[in-house]
Write a protein that holds these residues in place. Structure first.
Motif, PDB file in Angstrom:
ATOM      1  N   LEU A 423       0.830  -1.201   0.000  1.00  0.00           N
ATOM      2  CA  LEU A 423       0.000   0.000   0.000  1.00  0.00           C
ATOM      3  C   LEU A 423       0.866   1.253   0.000  1.00  0.00           C
ATOM      4  O   LEU A 423       0.652   2.185  -0.764  1.00  0.00           O
ATOM      5  CB  LEU A 423      -0.911  -0.009   1.226  1.00  0.00           C
ATOM      6  N   PHE A 424       1.863   1.260   0.869  1.00  0.00           N
ATOM      7  CA  PHE A 424       2.737   2.425   0.987  1.00  0.00           C
ATOM      8  C   PHE A 424       3.487   2.664  -0.319  1.00  0.00           C
ATOM      9  O   PHE A 424       3.588   3.789  -0.796  1.00  0.00           O
ATOM     10  CB  PHE A 424       3.732   2.168   2.123  1.00  0.00           C
ATOM     11  N   THR A 425       3.996   1.589  -0.901  1.00  0.00           N
ATOM     12  CA  THR A 425       4.767   1.730  -2.130  1.00  0.00           C
ATOM     13  C   THR A 425       3.905   2.282  -3.254  1.00  0.00           C
ATOM     14  O   THR A 425       4.328   3.145  -4.028  1.00  0.00           O
ATOM     15  CB  THR A 425       5.366   0.369  -2.539  1.00  0.00           C
ATOM     16  N   GLU A 426       2.653   1.797  -3.335  1.00  0.00           N
ATOM     17  CA  GLU A 426       1.763   2.305  -4.368  1.00  0.00           C
ATOM     18  C   GLU A 426       1.512   3.795  -4.191  1.00  0.00           C
ATOM     19  O   GLU A 426       1.493   4.555  -5.142  1.00  0.00           O
ATOM     20  CB  GLU A 426       0.434   1.544  -4.330  1.00  0.00           C
ATOM     21  N   GLN A 427       1.312   4.203  -2.936  1.00  0.00           N
ATOM     22  CA  GLN A 427       1.001   5.610  -2.694  1.00  0.00           C
ATOM     23  C   GLN A 427       2.206   6.495  -2.987  1.00  0.00           C
ATOM     24  O   GLN A 427       2.066   7.581  -3.549  1.00  0.00           O
ATOM     25  CB  GLN A 427       0.554   5.789  -1.246  1.00  0.00           C
ATOM     26  N   VAL A 428       3.402   6.050  -2.606  1.00  0.00           N
ATOM     27  CA  VAL A 428       4.601   6.821  -2.932  1.00  0.00           C
ATOM     28  C   VAL A 428       4.747   6.949  -4.443  1.00  0.00           C
ATOM     29  O   VAL A 428       5.009   8.031  -4.970  1.00  0.00           O
ATOM     30  CB  VAL A 428       5.850   6.149  -2.331  1.00  0.00           C
ATOM     31  N   ALA A 429       4.536   5.845  -5.132  1.00  0.00           N
ATOM     32  CA  ALA A 429       4.682   5.879  -6.585  1.00  0.00           C
ATOM     33  C   ALA A 429       3.652   6.805  -7.223  1.00  0.00           C
ATOM     34  O   ALA A 429       3.960   7.573  -8.134  1.00  0.00           O
ATOM     35  CB  ALA A 429       4.548   4.465  -7.148  1.00  0.00           C
ATOM     36  N   ALA A 430       2.410   6.745  -6.739  1.00  0.00           N
ATOM     37  CA  ALA A 430       1.365   7.595  -7.312  1.00  0.00           C
ATOM     38  C   ALA A 430       1.681   9.064  -7.107  1.00  0.00           C
ATOM     39  O   ALA A 430       1.505   9.891  -8.005  1.00  0.00           O
ATOM     40  CB  ALA A 430       0.016   7.249  -6.691  1.00  0.00           C
ATOM     41  N   GLN A 431       2.171   9.412  -5.919  1.00  0.00           N
ATOM     42  CA  GLN A 431       2.486  10.816  -5.685  1.00  0.00           C
ATOM     43  C   GLN A 431       3.719  11.254  -6.475  1.00  0.00           C
ATOM     44  O   GLN A 431       3.770  12.364  -6.990  1.00  0.00           O
ATOM     45  CB  GLN A 431       2.707  11.063  -4.185  1.00  0.00           C
ATOM     46  N   ARG A 432       4.689  10.367  -6.569  1.00  0.00           N
ATOM     47  CA  ARG A 432       5.886  10.749  -7.320  1.00  0.00           C
ATOM     48  C   ARG A 432       5.611  10.892  -8.812  1.00  0.00           C
ATOM     49  O   ARG A 432       6.373  11.539  -9.528  1.00  0.00           O
ATOM     50  CB  ARG A 432       6.997   9.727  -7.071  1.00  0.00           C
ATOM     51  N   ALA A 433       4.506  10.291  -9.263  1.00  0.00           N
ATOM     52  CA  ALA A 433       4.129  10.514 -10.651  1.00  0.00           C
ATOM     53  C   ALA A 433       3.835  11.981 -10.909  1.00  0.00           C
ATOM     54  O   ALA A 433       3.888  12.451 -12.048  1.00  0.00           O
ATOM     55  CB  ALA A 433       2.906   9.673 -11.006  1.00  0.00           C
ATOM     56  N   LEU A 434       3.538  12.725  -9.832  1.00  0.00           N
ATOM     57  CA  LEU A 434       3.288  14.150  -9.987  1.00  0.00           C
ATOM     58  C   LEU A 434       4.559  14.897 -10.378  1.00  0.00           C
ATOM     59  O   LEU A 434       4.501  16.099 -10.661  1.00  0.00           O
ATOM     60  CB  LEU A 434       2.714  14.729  -8.687  1.00  0.00           C
TER      61      LEU A 434
END
Length: 552
Positions: A423-434
């Motif tokens: 879950l954490f990894t997905e959220q970090v990746a989603a935000q870093r896509a910004l």
């Protein structure tokens, strides 16, 4: 310093909370206080009727091994929770409430006690401790002229009293888990064999690990732990009989003999000297928690409601290292993480991965509450510096559920400890896509954010309008134009770049390429591998191996 937030508040909804259960495999030897924050829980004790609890209700579950119940009827107890439920299992010290509440008891939890109960759970499952009357103060008192040196000094260790107020912790993982549990509740009276079974070890190995790590046998270490706790409780105003029960002595006389043999004075004499000192009256966190749990128990038995603590005092951990990465979340207030001479601020809603093998101190400011969410091995997560994610308040209940599942036996049947890592990894990746250029036009930006939120969902890559609905005619021409003008990319190219940004972070975090393909919206691994190789010039596996080599 503050770390950049890696997840924008409110940018996604938490998963559904599943049902959970707890059925002690080896019998319960300590009382349990179950509080339902939200949802519904069911408690059954032995062969008695099931007790149903709703939001704001709690149950006192007495300790096991009840002699008055025939052995064939001692089925133990079981707790189950409905989906959507957050229920905190709190383990008071063995001696707390034993005489007052020998039976399963339902009670209401006033709203002003709830944050204190959440913090109590945190204090029971982490190395946090409070300020005030500390073990160091106990040692200072005991360092007076004429104090007898403690008996059985550890080989090669300083035999001064402070060495016994807080005994050294063993290094081996199983022995350390036992030691931490005894530090939280020294009154637990399990045999070495039962302790070994709880940590999947053997009694011989557990004994060897205690001696190797502390210079003390298991029995000596436990005695030091109990006597240090006894000094805390005496300083908090408990009488000798209460202290004996709290720290695991069968009688007042047994505690008195051991205490005098260790410190050269009786518990009664020690208590008088504590309260004769200027500034007496403060408590350690452990003693304060026991005192306030007593207040809750009185609340269960009486019509009057005791006043909740006016504030949650500051707390901190000792300087220590972990052999795993630890994820800690700020539910309320603020805190900090000190590593070397650098301070990382922790704000409300921020979850922080604390790297393994780095000596650190974690602190909470006044009226602040944190919770551990889970752990990750160094093989599962490559991490050399703290990493943070910010969660919106909508995630509070779900993250509390994750903490309870990670640090207690109340968890779903299919509980996967790695879930929080994913879950954490997905959220970090989603935000870093910004970090890919974002359009500033409100409608175009809404389309971009919706794509990022749905990037791994089935159908998540289809054209959507700004309100998230599919548009049969496709996205309007002005939105396409905004992407070209403001990002320098077409919408299709922008989506491609965002997917690759997410993919890089997932791969760097150790996720298998097949998993990364699914989470970035590719139905098949070969399609993802071709897209990734075209964008980066190397395959997903080659990229992952390169990043792993760089982190070593």
């Amino acid at each position: 310093m503050s770390l950049p937030s890696s997840f924008a508040a409110g940018s996604a909804c938490p998963p559904a909370i599943p049902g959970a259960r707890w059925s002690p495999a080896d019998g319960h030897v300590r009382p349990l206080l179950l509080w339902v924050r939200t949802g519904t829980a069911h408690v059954r004790l032995d062969d008695g009727p099931t007790l149903h609890l709703g939001s704001g209700e709690g149950a006192w579950i007495p300790a096991g091994d009840r002699a008055e119940i025939p052995a064939e009827a001692r089925a133990g107890w079981a707790i189950t929770t409905e989906p959507g439920t957050v229920a905190f299992p709190l383990c008071p010290h063995v001696g707390v409430g034993t005489r007052e509440l020998p039976e399963l008891t339902r009670f209401d939890v006033p709203g002003d006690w709830q944050d204190w109960l959440i913090q109590l759970f945190n204090l029971q499952v982490t190395p946090f401790s409070g300020h005030g009357y500390s073990p160091e103060s106990v040692a200072e008192l005991l360092r007076r002229p004429g104090t007898h040196p403690p008996a059985l000094p550890a080989p090669g260790r300083d035999p001064s009293p402070e060495g016994f107020a807080s005994p050294a912790m063993p290094r081996a993982r199983g022995a350390r888990a036992v030691a931490e549990e005894l530090m939280r509740d020294p009154g637990l009276d399990l045999t070495v064999e039962r302790w070994a079974a709880r940590v999947l070890s053997s009694a011989r190995t557990l004994r060897r690990d205690f001696v190797a790590g502390t210079g003390l046998t298991f029995e000596q270490w436990r005695l030091h732990c109990r006597l240090g706790a006894a000094a805390e409780f005496l300083a908090a105003g408990y009488d000798v009989d209460q202290v004996a029960a709290l720290v695991g002595f069968a009688s007042r006389n047994g505690l008195t003999r051991a205490f005098k043999g260790r410190f050269g004075m009786t518990p009664h004499e020690f208590g008088r000297k504590v309260f004769a000192r200027p500034g007496a009256g403060g408590m350690t966190r452990r003693a304060a928690a026991a005192r306030q749990t007593d207040d809750l128990i009185r609340m269960m038995r009486e019509t009057g409601t005791p006043t909740a603590p006016e504030m949650l005092p500051p707390a901190n951990t000792p300087s220590h290292t972990n052999d795993i990465h630890v994820l800690s979340w700020m539910y309320r207030g603020s805190g900090y993480l000190d590593i070397g001479d650098r301070r990382y601020e922790r704000e409300r809603g921020v979850a922080t991965w604390i790297p393994a093998e780095l000596e650190h101190v974690t602190g909470l400011r006044e009226n602040s509450v944190s919770l551990p969410l889970g752990n990750a091995s160094t093989a599962d997560l490559h991490l050399t510096a703290p990493l943070q994610v910010r969660f919106s308040p909508a995630w509070d209940d779900y993250l509390m559920f994750c903490s309870i599942s990670a640090r207690s036996a109340l968890r779903p049947d299919d509980h996967d400890p790695r879930h929080i890592l994913d879950l954490f990894t997905e959220q970090v990746a989603a935000q870093r896509a910004l970090s890919v250029p974002m359009p500033t036009d409100p409608q175009a930006r809404a389309v971009a954010m919706e794509f990022l939120r749905r990037i791994g969902e089935a159908g998540g890559a289809v054209d959507v309008t700004a309100d998230g609905t599919q548009d049969a005619a496709g996205i309007r021409a002005e939105i396409h134009r905004a992407f070209r003008d403001e990002t320098g990319m077409t919408l299709g190219r922008w989506r491609y770049a965002a997917r690759m940004r997410v993919a890089r972070d997932l791969l760097a975090g150790g996720a298998p390429p097949s998993t990364v393909a699914r989470r970035t919206g590719y139905a098949h691994l070969p399609t993802f591998s071709t897209a990734f190789s075209r964008f980066h010039g190397l395959s997903p596996r080659e990229y992952q191996e390169r990043e792993a080599a760089r982190s070593r």
